[in-house]
Design a protein around this motif. Structure first.
Motif, short mmCIF file in Angstrom:
data_model
loop_
_atom_site.label_atom_id
_atom_site.label_comp_id
_atom_site.label_asym_id
_atom_site.label_seq_id
_atom_site.Cartn_x
_atom_site.Cartn_y
_atom_site.Cartn_z
N VAL A 1 19.30 7.21 -1.44
CA VAL A 1 18.02 7.81 -1.09
C VAL A 1 17.31 7.81 -2.36
N LEU A 2 18.19 8.18 -3.69
CA LEU A 2 17.59 7.99 -4.86
C LEU A 2 17.17 6.70 -5.66
N LEU A 3 17.80 5.70 -5.10
CA LEU A 3 17.51 4.29 -5.25
C LEU A 3 16.09 3.87 -4.82
N ARG A 4 15.84 4.29 -3.32
CA ARG A 4 14.60 4.06 -2.46
C ARG A 4 13.63 4.88 -3.45
N LEU A 5 13.70 5.96 -3.88
CA LEU A 5 12.50 6.92 -4.33
C LEU A 5 12.29 6.25 -5.63
N TRP A 6 13.28 5.90 -6.61
CA TRP A 6 13.00 5.06 -7.89
C TRP A 6 12.23 4.05 -7.74
N GLU A 7 12.60 2.92 -6.60
CA GLU A 7 11.87 1.88 -6.45
C GLU A 7 10.19 2.05 -6.27
N GLN A 8 9.85 2.95 -5.46
CA GLN A 8 8.71 3.55 -5.23
C GLN A 8 7.88 3.73 -6.48
N CYS A 9 8.67 4.69 -7.48
CA CYS A 9 7.98 5.14 -8.52
C CYS A 9 8.02 3.99 -9.83
N ASN A 10 8.75 3.22 -9.73
CA ASN A 10 9.19 2.14 -10.94
C ASN A 10 7.98 1.21 -10.63
N MET A 11 6.99 1.53 -11.12
CA MET A 11 5.75 0.62 -10.98
C MET A 11 5.80 -0.29 -12.53
N ARG A 12 6.28 -1.37 -12.44
CA ARG A 12 6.33 -1.96 -13.77
C ARG A 12 5.02 -2.19 -14.54
N HIS B 1 17.74 0.24 -15.83
CA HIS B 1 17.67 1.83 -15.07
C HIS B 1 18.25 1.55 -13.97
N ARG B 2 18.00 0.55 -13.04
CA ARG B 2 18.39 0.22 -11.62
C ARG B 2 19.94 0.22 -11.62
N ALA B 3 20.52 -0.17 -12.50
CA ALA B 3 22.16 -0.08 -12.95
C ALA B 3 22.85 1.15 -12.83
N ILE B 4 22.05 1.99 -13.51
CA ILE B 4 22.65 3.36 -13.48
C ILE B 4 22.28 4.14 -12.23
N ILE B 5 21.35 4.03 -11.53
CA ILE B 5 21.25 4.44 -10.18
C ILE B 5 22.04 3.76 -9.07
N ASP B 6 22.24 2.47 -9.29
CA ASP B 6 23.29 1.88 -8.36
C ASP B 6 24.52 2.39 -8.34
N GLU C 1 0.81 -1.00 0.06
CA GLU C 1 0.00 -0.09 -0.06
C GLU C 1 1.10 1.42 0.00
N ALA C 2 1.90 1.28 0.87
CA ALA C 2 2.86 2.31 0.85
C ALA C 2 3.76 2.61 -0.60
N GLN C 3 3.86 1.26 -1.31
CA GLN C 3 4.30 1.49 -2.54
C GLN C 3 3.56 1.87 -3.58
N GLY C 4 2.08 2.03 -3.43
CA GLY C 4 1.23 2.66 -4.47
C GLY C 4 0.42 1.29 -5.26
N ARG D 1 9.60 10.30 -11.81
CA ARG D 1 10.65 9.24 -12.11
C ARG D 1 11.51 9.90 -13.11
N ILE D 2 11.00 10.90 -14.12
CA ILE D 2 11.92 11.47 -15.14
C ILE D 2 13.00 12.38 -14.26
N CYS D 3 12.52 12.86 -13.14
CA CYS D 3 13.56 13.90 -12.54
C CYS D 3 14.41 12.89 -11.89
N LEU D 4 14.24 11.91 -11.26
CA LEU D 4 15.15 10.92 -10.73
C LEU D 4 16.18 10.44 -11.55
N GLU D 5 15.68 9.96 -12.63
CA GLU D 5 16.56 9.02 -13.67
C GLU D 5 17.33 10.08 -14.40
N SER D 6 16.79 11.48 -14.67
CA SER D 6 17.64 12.26 -15.20
C SER D 6 18.75 12.66 -14.37
#
Length: 224
Positions: free
Chosen positions: A156-167, A145-150, A61-64, A91-96
């Motif tokens: 913190v960026l990775l945690r926020l991305w994981e929440q946004c990355n609804m496959r 996409h995760r490899a670039i963030i890793d 639920e917290a992940q949406g 997600r665009i902001c985070l990955e950019s």
């Protein structure tokens, strides 16, 4: 004293595993938007009590991915067009940022290791594209996409991305055939080349174009 007829110890099923099992059922279409998530079913299926299942549902639920309705229980969330736009704009902001940081901060050696890793993922994506295998393609896409963030080391960026990355957990998608998957894979190849060349401007533009295209595809999928 020797124990006789002792039952083999059962492996404990952790909260993370319960959460992953339910999440995978959502991603793979076994649970569709609006479907109820029945605690007793998952407790029985995974051999656990309802307590940890309830905790895992709260995590989702917290992940949406899940919503809980008073007196009706929990169900897979149905995303609106606004939900999708909000998700992808963040997600665009985070990955950019992750691409800008990776290109701007990594040493030549570290950037080379990253591009080698991305190339290996792309080869797997290419195999999935030829076979029209959406399920595994989206998994490798997330790995890319995760490899670039890793590589940025920003947790913190990775945690926020994981929440946004609804496959792609919708039953419909713009990516339904081998040709569509191949085109998407080619976009990733272009991004890889721009990262390898340390072309921040081009790479940032490519990731924005890529994610905007995915957003538009999801929106078409949920429109009546």
């Amino acid at each position: 004293m020797e124990r006789v007829n002792a039952s083999p110890p059962q492996r404990k099923v952790f909260r993370e595993e319960i959460r992953s099992a339910i999440r995978d059922a959502i991603f793979e279409g076994e649970l569709r938007p609006g479907d109820k998530i029945i605690e007793t079913f998952w407790a029985r299926e995974l051999g656990v009590s309802q307590g940890p299942v309830r905790e895992a549902i709260r995590d989702l639920e917290a992940q949406g991915l899940v919503e809980t309705v008073p007196f009706k229980g929990s169900r897979v969330r149905t995303l609106t067009e606004k939900d999708i736009r909000d998700n992808y704009s963040v997600r665009i902001c985070l990955e950019s940022k992750s691409i800008r940081d990776a290109i701007g901060q990594l040493s030549d050696e570290a950037l080379g290791a990253l591009t080698d890793q991305l190339q290996a993922i792309l080869e797997e994506m290419d195999d999935c594209a030829r076979q029209g295998d959406l399920r595994h393609f989206t998994g490798r896409d997330a790995d890319f996409h995760r490899a670039i963030i890793d590589a940025t080391g920003n947790h913190v960026l990775l945690r926020l991305w994981e929440q946004c990355n609804m496959r792609n957990w919708f039953s419909v998608s713009a990516l339904t055939d081998a040709e569509s998957l191949k085109q998407l894979q080619q976009g990733h190849q272009r991004l890889l080349e721009e990262i390898a060349n340390r072309d921040i401007k081009a790479a940032a533009a490519t990731i924005e174009e890529h994610l905007t295209g995915l957003m538009d595809g999801f929106i078409r999928g949920v429109q009546p």
